[in-house]
Design a protein around this motif. Structure first.
Motif, mmCIF file in Angstrom:
data_model
loop_
_atom_site.group_PDB
_atom_site.id
_atom_site.type_symbol
_atom_site.label_atom_id
_atom_site.label_comp_id
_atom_site.label_asym_id
_atom_site.label_seq_id
_atom_site.Cartn_x
_atom_site.Cartn_y
_atom_site.Cartn_z
ATOM 1 N N LEU A 102 -2.969 5.167 -0.247
ATOM 2 C CA LEU A 102 -3.527 6.158 0.674
ATOM 3 C C LEU A 102 -3.214 7.523 0.104
ATOM 4 O O LEU A 102 -2.166 7.734 -0.494
ATOM 5 C CB LEU A 102 -2.878 6.074 2.058
ATOM 6 C CG LEU A 102 -2.785 4.740 2.775
ATOM 7 C CD1 LEU A 102 -2.178 4.958 4.163
ATOM 8 C CD2 LEU A 102 -4.144 4.098 2.890
ATOM 9 N N LEU A 103 -4.135 8.449 0.319
ATOM 10 C CA LEU A 103 -3.923 9.817 -0.170
ATOM 11 C C LEU A 103 -4.398 10.793 0.889
ATOM 12 O O LEU A 103 -5.535 10.713 1.357
ATOM 13 C CB LEU A 103 -4.703 10.042 -1.464
ATOM 14 C CG LEU A 103 -4.706 11.470 -2.022
ATOM 15 C CD1 LEU A 103 -3.319 11.854 -2.542
ATOM 16 C CD2 LEU A 103 -5.754 11.611 -3.122
ATOM 17 N N PRO A 107 -13.498 11.525 7.503
ATOM 18 C CA PRO A 107 -14.090 12.863 7.376
ATOM 19 C C PRO A 107 -13.058 13.991 7.353
ATOM 20 O O PRO A 107 -13.313 15.053 6.786
ATOM 21 C CB PRO A 107 -14.993 12.964 8.607
ATOM 22 C CG PRO A 107 -15.334 11.559 8.943
ATOM 23 C CD PRO A 107 -14.114 10.747 8.590
ATOM 24 N N GLU A 108 -11.898 13.779 7.955
ATOM 25 C CA GLU A 108 -10.916 14.873 8.017
ATOM 26 C C GLU A 108 -9.891 14.822 6.908
ATOM 27 O O GLU A 108 -8.914 15.587 6.935
ATOM 28 C CB GLU A 108 -10.247 14.895 9.397
ATOM 29 C CG GLU A 108 -11.240 15.323 10.465
ATOM 30 C CD GLU A 108 -10.661 15.258 11.864
ATOM 31 O OE1 GLU A 108 -9.435 15.058 12.002
ATOM 32 O OE2 GLU A 108 -11.449 15.405 12.806
ATOM 33 N N GLY A 109 -10.028 13.932 5.941
ATOM 34 C CA GLY A 109 -9.225 14.155 4.755
ATOM 35 C C GLY A 109 -8.422 13.045 4.141
ATOM 36 O O GLY A 109 -7.877 13.236 3.062
ATOM 37 N N MET A 110 -8.309 11.883 4.770
ATOM 38 C CA MET A 110 -7.527 10.827 4.126
ATOM 39 C C MET A 110 -8.464 9.863 3.399
ATOM 40 O O MET A 110 -9.529 9.507 3.904
ATOM 41 C CB MET A 110 -6.689 10.079 5.157
ATOM 42 C CG MET A 110 -5.762 9.047 4.534
ATOM 43 S SD MET A 110 -4.610 8.329 5.748
ATOM 44 C CE MET A 110 -3.416 9.647 5.878
ATOM 45 N N VAL A 118 0.863 -1.176 0.000
ATOM 46 C CA VAL A 118 0.000 0.000 0.000
ATOM 47 C C VAL A 118 0.906 1.234 0.000
ATOM 48 O O VAL A 118 1.726 1.403 0.904
ATOM 49 C CB VAL A 118 -0.926 0.017 1.236
ATOM 50 C CG1 VAL A 118 -1.762 1.286 1.259
ATOM 51 C CG2 VAL A 118 -1.821 -1.226 1.251
ATOM 52 N N LEU A 119 0.766 2.065 -1.008
ATOM 53 C CA LEU A 119 1.581 3.271 -1.136
ATOM 54 C C LEU A 119 0.858 4.462 -0.506
ATOM 55 O O LEU A 119 -0.367 4.558 -0.587
ATOM 56 C CB LEU A 119 1.857 3.578 -2.610
ATOM 57 C CG LEU A 119 2.528 2.490 -3.435
ATOM 58 C CD1 LEU A 119 2.661 2.948 -4.894
ATOM 59 C CD2 LEU A 119 3.896 2.143 -2.854
ATOM 60 N N ALA A 120 1.626 5.365 0.101
ATOM 61 C CA ALA A 120 1.054 6.588 0.682
ATOM 62 C C ALA A 120 1.466 7.782 -0.158
ATOM 63 O O ALA A 120 2.629 7.896 -0.565
ATOM 64 C CB ALA A 120 1.530 6.765 2.119
ATOM 65 N N HIS A 121 0.503 8.660 -0.450
ATOM 66 C CA HIS A 121 0.745 9.817 -1.310
ATOM 67 C C HIS A 121 0.296 11.086 -0.602
ATOM 68 O O HIS A 121 -0.724 11.098 0.082
ATOM 69 C CB HIS A 121 -0.042 9.684 -2.623
ATOM 70 C CG HIS A 121 0.095 8.349 -3.293
ATOM 71 N ND1 HIS A 121 1.197 8.010 -4.036
ATOM 72 C CD2 HIS A 121 -0.720 7.261 -3.303
ATOM 73 C CE1 HIS A 121 1.039 6.771 -4.505
ATOM 74 N NE2 HIS A 121 -0.107 6.303 -4.071
ATOM 75 N N GLU A 122 1.060 12.162 -0.804
ATOM 76 C CA GLU A 122 0.698 13.484 -0.285
ATOM 77 C C GLU A 122 0.144 14.297 -1.449
ATOM 78 O O GLU A 122 0.902 14.742 -2.326
ATOM 79 C CB GLU A 122 1.915 14.180 0.327
ATOM 80 C CG GLU A 122 2.369 13.587 1.641
ATOM 81 C CD GLU A 122 1.362 13.831 2.782
ATOM 82 O OE1 GLU A 122 0.565 14.801 2.696
ATOM 83 O OE2 GLU A 122 1.372 13.041 3.746
ATOM 84 N N GLY A 123 -1.163 14.485 -1.457
ATOM 85 C CA GLY A 123 -1.802 15.101 -2.609
ATOM 86 C C GLY A 123 -1.322 16.500 -2.908
ATOM 87 O O GLY A 123 -1.186 16.888 -4.080
#
Ligand code: ZN
Length: 240
Positions: free
Chosen positions: A96-97, A118-121, A74-79
């Motif tokens: 994940l974003l 709800p808070e953004g991820m 699972v890769l994590a990304h900072e939009g």
């Protein structure tokens, strides 16, 4: 987002969070990248570009996906840090974003799992039997928890996938999925198994699409029905 030109079916439950979630349909054409003829590949690549363009028109700056390998990465990304456009990674079945942008997984019988806080991820996971047996959904949920997200606040949707009546597996796969030994092929419901895994990881709010990719093969591509085409499931957050 109903303004999207790409034919799709909305996946319910995310609009109250300001998110859009949908799955493309057979009539949209295949989004499969890899394994096709050059002409089919070019058409699929053009569909990705067109969809990204449509999303950018709704203030979703980029669309991230990966070549999927039925494993549990699972890769994590900072939009906010990503440039606009298409982002394609290699060898990952979950994303994940945090922040604006869109995630997509490519599907034809396997389960597209979309998650949002709800808070953004947000997260998108591709789970076939190998992913279910390997626990990729738990990997994604635990990564979200490690990033400070409470699992009990997550919203999860299990999208169109092959249903329990249509999906028969051999004894070895059945045992790996359920822990039960058997001597003959058995039917399994991947979405039911994923719902149990999510509950065990603390998820309390979930929904599932009613459609089966094989029963509803007129609407969706199905690997088991012999289709080589693939649809994509997308979750998107616009820039604030
Ligand atoms: Zn079915």
């Amino acid at each position: 987002m109903t303004s999207l030109a790409t034919p799709h079916v909305a996946l319910e439950g995310f609009a109250p969070l300001g998110l859009t979630a949908f799955i493309t349909t057979r009539v949209a054409g295949t989004f499969a990248l890899g394994g096709g003829t050059p002409d089919v590949e070019a058409e699929a690549a053009a569909r990705w570009s067109a969809l990204q363009g449509e999303l950018s028109g709704t203030a979703v700056p980029h669309l991230t996906s990966a070549r999927q390998v039925h494993e549990t990465t699972v890769l994590a990304h900072e939009g906010a840090a990503l440039p606009g456009g298409l982002h394609r990674h290699d060898g990952a079945d979950g994303h994940l974003l945090r922040g604006p942008g869109a995630l997509a997984v490519t599907i034809a019988d396997c389960v597209p799992v979309l998650l949002a806080h709800p808070e953004g991820m947000v997260a998108a996971v591709h789970a076939g039997w190998r992913g279910v047996a390997g626990g990729i959904l738990g990997v994604a949920i635990h990564a979200m928890k490690a990033a400070g997200v409470a699992a009990a606040d997550l919203r999860m949707h299990l999208g169109p996938a092959i249903c329990g009546r249509c999906y028969e597996v051999g004894p070895d796969v059945y045992e790996r999925l359920t822990g039960w030994q058997t001597t003959r092929p058995r039917q399994v419901d991947l979405r039911a198994l994923l719902a149990e895994q999510a509950k065990a990881a603390g998820v309390r709010h979930w929904a599932a699409s009613p459609e089966c990719t094989r029963c509803d093969n007129a609407v969706f591509f199905s690997h088991r029905a012999g289709d080589t085409g693939r649809q994509i499931a997308v979750i998107a957050r616009p820039s604030a």
